[in-house]
Design a protein around this motif. Structure first.
Motif, PDB file in Angstrom:
ATOM      1  N   PRO A 175       9.842  -8.677   1.140  1.00 57.60           N
ATOM      2  CA  PRO A 175       8.736  -7.728   1.337  1.00 57.60           C
ATOM      3  C   PRO A 175       7.503  -7.992   0.471  1.00 57.60           C
ATOM      4  O   PRO A 175       6.387  -7.818   0.947  1.00 57.60           O
ATOM      5  CB  PRO A 175       9.359  -6.373   0.980  1.00 57.60           C
ATOM      6  N   LYS A 176       7.698  -8.414  -0.753  1.00 60.35           N
ATOM      7  CA  LYS A 176       6.559  -8.554  -1.665  1.00 60.35           C
ATOM      8  C   LYS A 176       5.481  -9.494  -1.133  1.00 60.35           C
ATOM      9  O   LYS A 176       4.338  -9.079  -0.946  1.00 60.35           O
ATOM     10  CB  LYS A 176       7.035  -8.981  -3.058  1.00 60.35           C
ATOM     11  N   PRO A 177       5.783 -10.778  -0.891  1.00 58.51           N
ATOM     12  CA  PRO A 177       4.709 -11.661  -0.413  1.00 58.51           C
ATOM     13  C   PRO A 177       4.249 -11.335   1.008  1.00 58.51           C
ATOM     14  O   PRO A 177       3.082 -11.549   1.337  1.00 58.51           O
ATOM     15  CB  PRO A 177       5.328 -13.062  -0.486  1.00 58.51           C
ATOM     16  N   LEU A 178       5.146 -10.820   1.829  1.00 53.59           N
ATOM     17  CA  LEU A 178       4.744 -10.478   3.191  1.00 53.59           C
ATOM     18  C   LEU A 178       3.715  -9.356   3.197  1.00 53.59           C
ATOM     19  O   LEU A 178       2.707  -9.417   3.901  1.00 53.59           O
ATOM     20  CB  LEU A 178       5.965 -10.097   4.036  1.00 53.59           C
ATOM     21  N   ILE A 179       3.965  -8.309   2.400  1.00 56.99           N
ATOM     22  CA  ILE A 179       3.058  -7.160   2.364  1.00 56.99           C
ATOM     23  C   ILE A 179       1.776  -7.483   1.597  1.00 56.99           C
ATOM     24  O   ILE A 179       0.685  -7.056   1.973  1.00 56.99           O
ATOM     25  CB  ILE A 179       3.766  -5.920   1.782  1.00 56.99           C
ATOM     26  N   ALA A 180       1.902  -8.249   0.520  1.00 57.72           N
ATOM     27  CA  ALA A 180       0.737  -8.536  -0.317  1.00 57.72           C
ATOM     28  C   ALA A 180      -0.168  -9.616   0.251  1.00 57.72           C
ATOM     29  O   ALA A 180      -1.391  -9.531   0.117  1.00 57.72           O
ATOM     30  CB  ALA A 180       1.193  -8.953  -1.721  1.00 57.72           C
ATOM     31  N   LYS A 181       0.423 -10.629   0.890  1.00 58.06           N
ATOM     32  CA  LYS A 181      -0.368 -11.804   1.259  1.00 58.06           C
ATOM     33  C   LYS A 181      -0.357 -12.128   2.750  1.00 58.06           C
ATOM     34  O   LYS A 181      -1.400 -12.166   3.381  1.00 58.06           O
ATOM     35  CB  LYS A 181       0.130 -13.018   0.471  1.00 58.06           C
ATOM     36  N   GLN A 182       0.833 -12.409   3.290  1.00 55.16           N
ATOM     37  CA  GLN A 182       0.892 -12.957   4.649  1.00 55.16           C
ATOM     38  C   GLN A 182       0.390 -11.990   5.713  1.00 55.16           C
ATOM     39  O   GLN A 182      -0.466 -12.341   6.523  1.00 55.16           O
ATOM     40  CB  GLN A 182       2.321 -13.390   4.989  1.00 55.16           C
ATOM     41  N   LEU A 183       0.912 -10.766   5.744  1.00 54.38           N
ATOM     42  CA  LEU A 183       0.478  -9.812   6.768  1.00 54.38           C
ATOM     43  C   LEU A 183      -1.010  -9.487   6.675  1.00 54.38           C
ATOM     44  O   LEU A 183      -1.695  -9.503   7.700  1.00 54.38           O
ATOM     45  CB  LEU A 183       1.327  -8.540   6.718  1.00 54.38           C
ATOM     46  N   PRO A 184      -1.532  -9.180   5.478  1.00 53.06           N
ATOM     47  CA  PRO A 184      -2.979  -8.906   5.411  1.00 53.06           C
ATOM     48  C   PRO A 184      -3.831 -10.069   5.904  1.00 53.06           C
ATOM     49  O   PRO A 184      -4.840  -9.857   6.580  1.00 53.06           O
ATOM     50  CB  PRO A 184      -3.222  -8.630   3.929  1.00 53.06           C
ATOM     51  N   SER A 198       5.221  -2.243  -4.758  1.00 50.29           N
ATOM     52  CA  SER A 198       3.853  -1.766  -4.960  1.00 50.29           C
ATOM     53  C   SER A 198       3.192  -2.468  -6.142  1.00 50.29           C
ATOM     54  O   SER A 198       2.016  -2.838  -6.082  1.00 50.29           O
ATOM     55  CB  SER A 198       3.817  -0.245  -5.131  1.00 50.29           C
ATOM     56  N   GLU A 199       3.948  -2.689  -7.206  1.00 53.41           N
ATOM     57  CA  GLU A 199       3.410  -3.374  -8.375  1.00 53.41           C
ATOM     58  C   GLU A 199       2.986  -4.802  -8.015  1.00 53.41           C
ATOM     59  O   GLU A 199       1.910  -5.267  -8.385  1.00 53.41           O
ATOM     60  CB  GLU A 199       4.507  -3.405  -9.442  1.00 53.41           C
ATOM     61  N   TYR A 200       3.815  -5.490  -7.257  1.00 50.09           N
ATOM     62  CA  TYR A 200       3.515  -6.859  -6.836  1.00 50.09           C
ATOM     63  C   TYR A 200       2.280  -6.881  -5.932  1.00 50.09           C
ATOM     64  O   TYR A 200       1.409  -7.739  -6.089  1.00 50.09           O
ATOM     65  CB  TYR A 200       4.724  -7.455  -6.096  1.00 50.09           C
ATOM     66  N   VAL A 201       2.214  -5.959  -4.992  1.00 49.55           N
ATOM     67  CA  VAL A 201       1.092  -5.919  -4.053  1.00 49.55           C
ATOM     68  C   VAL A 201      -0.215  -5.679  -4.807  1.00 49.55           C
ATOM     69  O   VAL A 201      -1.219  -6.352  -4.549  1.00 49.55           O
ATOM     70  CB  VAL A 201       1.322  -4.858  -2.951  1.00 49.55           C
ATOM     71  N   ILE A 202      -0.193  -4.767  -5.744  1.00 49.96           N
ATOM     72  CA  ILE A 202      -1.395  -4.477  -6.538  1.00 49.96           C
ATOM     73  C   ILE A 202      -1.896  -5.745  -7.237  1.00 49.96           C
ATOM     74  O   ILE A 202      -3.089  -6.032  -7.252  1.00 49.96           O
ATOM     75  CB  ILE A 202      -1.121  -3.376  -7.582  1.00 49.96           C
ATOM     76  N   ARG A 203      -0.975  -6.507  -7.796  1.00 47.85           N
ATOM     77  CA  ARG A 203      -1.357  -7.712  -8.552  1.00 47.85           C
ATOM     78  C   ARG A 203      -1.776  -8.874  -7.660  1.00 47.85           C
ATOM     79  O   ARG A 203      -2.543  -9.726  -8.095  1.00 47.85           O
ATOM     80  CB  ARG A 203      -0.195  -8.172  -9.436  1.00 47.85           C
TER      81      ARG A 203
END
Length: 158
Positions: free
Chosen positions: A93-102, A129-134
């Motif tokens: 979930p972390k890289p998908l939500i933070a990077k790939q999907l956006p 959420s912490e990972y996405v913020i960063r």
């Protein structure tokens, strides 16, 4: 001139925190006349420890995700959001939500619930959420309160 968001992604997983984020995301999308993208990530790492994995667990998870997203879509349309789409992804979930999907979906605002993990769990694995913020390249809004900006009484203190 005011900043208007065009595509708002809200990460939903069926948790109470995600529900708060979804409620606020609907309002933000309507105020911005933006598309609301409902995103659900099925964490495939959870299946790696199952020795007799035969695809049934993934199928069940996918079916539950589809039902959850359809419920959210219906609710959003009843609330007045006209532009609603959804996506199911598989992986971490972390890289998908933070990077790939956006990046893939041209998202300019990510909204997600605050972590439900306790302090010890966050220390070892970190929260999404912490990972996405960063790591996100676009704006991120972490939702902690309900529509009245009050902390829900059923949320545990960390």
């Amino acid at each position: 001139m005011l900043q208007n968001y065009r595509k708002i992604m809200v990460a939903v997983d069926g948790s109470s925190e995600a529900e708060l984020a979804f409620q606020k995301a609907m309002n933000v999308a309507m105020r911005n006349d933006a598309e609301l993208l409902l995103a659900h990530v099925i964490d495939t790492r959870a299946f790696q420890s199952v020795s007799s994995f035969d695809g049934v667990l993934a199928e069940q998870a996918t079916e539950m995700a589809k039902q959850t997203l359809e419920g959210y879509k219906k609710q959003a349309k009843e609330h007045g959001c006209e532009k609603v789409s959804s996506v199911i992804e598989y992986g971490s979930p972390k890289p998908l939500i933070a990077k790939q999907l956006p990046q893939d979906q041209e998202v300019d605002l990510i909204m997600l619930g605050a972590t439900g993990l306790n302090a010890v769990e966050r220390l070892f694995i970190g929260s999404v959420s912490e990972y996405v913020i960063r790591n996100a390249a676009c704006d991120v809004l972490v939702v902690r309160t309900d529509l009245d900006n009050k902390i829900p009484v059923n949320q545990d203190e960390d």
